[in-house]
Motif scaffolding. Structure first.
Motif, PDB file in Angstrom:
ATOM      1  N   VAL A 194      26.780  42.785  32.003  1.00 39.85           N
ATOM      2  CA  VAL A 194      25.616  42.030  32.491  1.00 39.85           C
ATOM      3  C   VAL A 194      25.423  40.757  31.688  1.00 39.85           C
ATOM      4  N   GLY A 195      25.621  40.847  30.363  1.00 37.58           N
ATOM      5  CA  GLY A 195      25.490  39.664  29.524  1.00 37.58           C
ATOM      6  C   GLY A 195      26.492  38.586  29.897  1.00 37.58           C
ATOM      7  N   LEU A 196      27.734  38.981  30.138  1.00 37.22           N
ATOM      8  CA  LEU A 196      28.761  38.024  30.554  1.00 37.22           C
ATOM      9  C   LEU A 196      28.425  37.422  31.914  1.00 37.22           C
ATOM     10  N   PHE A 197      27.886  38.263  32.790  1.00 36.64           N
ATOM     11  CA  PHE A 197      27.504  37.774  34.118  1.00 36.64           C
ATOM     12  C   PHE A 197      26.406  36.722  33.993  1.00 36.64           C
ATOM     13  N   GLN A 198      25.435  36.979  33.133  1.00 35.04           N
ATOM     14  CA  GLN A 198      24.333  36.033  32.958  1.00 35.04           C
ATOM     15  C   GLN A 198      24.820  34.720  32.362  1.00 35.04           C
ATOM     16  N   LEU A 199      25.758  34.790  31.416  1.00 33.39           N
ATOM     17  CA  LEU A 199      26.319  33.575  30.831  1.00 33.39           C
ATOM     18  C   LEU A 199      27.016  32.735  31.899  1.00 33.39           C
ATOM     19  N   GLU A 200      27.732  33.398  32.795  1.00 32.28           N
ATOM     20  CA  GLU A 200      28.411  32.669  33.881  1.00 32.28           C
ATOM     21  C   GLU A 200      27.396  32.070  34.846  1.00 32.28           C
ATOM     22  N   GLU A 201      26.297  32.817  35.095  1.00 36.37           N
ATOM     23  CA  GLU A 201      25.232  32.289  35.953  1.00 36.37           C
ATOM     24  C   GLU A 201      24.675  30.989  35.383  1.00 36.37           C
ATOM     25  N   ARG A 202      24.459  30.971  34.085  1.00 31.56           N
ATOM     26  CA  ARG A 202      23.915  29.768  33.447  1.00 31.56           C
ATOM     27  C   ARG A 202      24.924  28.623  33.508  1.00 31.56           C
ATOM     28  N   ARG A 203      26.204  28.933  33.322  1.00 36.12           N
ATOM     29  CA  ARG A 203      27.238  27.894  33.379  1.00 36.12           C
ATOM     30  C   ARG A 203      27.294  27.266  34.767  1.00 36.12           C
TER      31      ARG A 203
END
Length: 211
Positions: A194-203
């Motif tokens: 989930v953390g990696l997914f959120q980082l990609e969302e922000r990118r």
């Protein structure tokens, strides 16, 4: 591990499912990084379920399956509200769902014989119900649906990930729940995904603002 913590961690799959639905129904495109994060989350959920089956017994499988199905069912209306509910009042969105849910629970409680059991009318129970009704339901969901109209469905689904770690910590403190190695590892993998997914969302969001 206690079923309450297991249920919370299993529900952590919710953002991944919403992301898949949003890709097909809302055009919120899934990037390769998001897909990898989803695969990682799936892996963590599988390990979490396996570890819980070992710790709590095979009967736990039914509970995990029910919670997983509830995640699948809940994800679809969230995406539909994002797509078609822009002009629907937030009060109606929140109230209609609670009304239908209350009616279903009344029927199920009657079938299960809950009405014949004594109810503990004490200050702790009454205040807990009042707090959940006001802050945990009315206020929370009005804010949630209001934000859902302004933010992406996938980003809002990530709110569900606040619950699992809190539930696990509180369960350990107040109920002395023992967390096995496999369960902890699976939960950590889910949260990492989930953390990696959120980082990609922000990118992706930063790239959109630049273009």
């Amino acid at each position: 591990m206690d079923p309450s913590s297991l249920g919370s961690l299993t529900f952590g799959f919710f953002p991944f499912w919403v992301a898949v639905l949003a890709h097909f129904l809302l055009g919120e495109r899934l990037t390769l990084a998001k897909l990898l994060a989803i695969v990682l989350g799936f892996s963590g959920l599988a390990l979490l379920s396996y570890g819980s089956l070992r710790e709590l017994g095979p009967d736990t499988a039914l509970g995990v399956a029910i919670v997983t199905c509830s995640v699948l069912v809940q994800g679809y209306p969230q995406v539909m509200i994002k797509r078609d509910g822009k002009d629907v009042p937030t009060v109606f969105l929140s109230g209609a769902g609670m009304l239908v849910g209350s009616l279903v629970l009344l029927v199920v409680a009657g079938i299960a014989g809950e009405w014949s059991r004594p109810f503990p009318w004490n200050s702790t129970v009454v205040l807990s119900i009042a707090y959940l009704a006001l802050m945990g339901s009315i206020v929370t969901f009005m804010i949630y649906y209001g934000l859902l109209k302004r933010l992406s469905a996938t980003l809002m689904a990530l709110v569900a990930l606040i619950t699992p770690p809190i539930a696990v910590v509180l369960g350990s403190i107040y109920r002395n729940e023992q967390l096995g190695t496999l369960t902890l590892t699976g939960g950590a993998i889910v949260l990492t995904g989930v953390g990696l997914f959120q980082l990609e969302e922000r990118r992706v969001a930063r790239l959109r603002r630049r273009t």
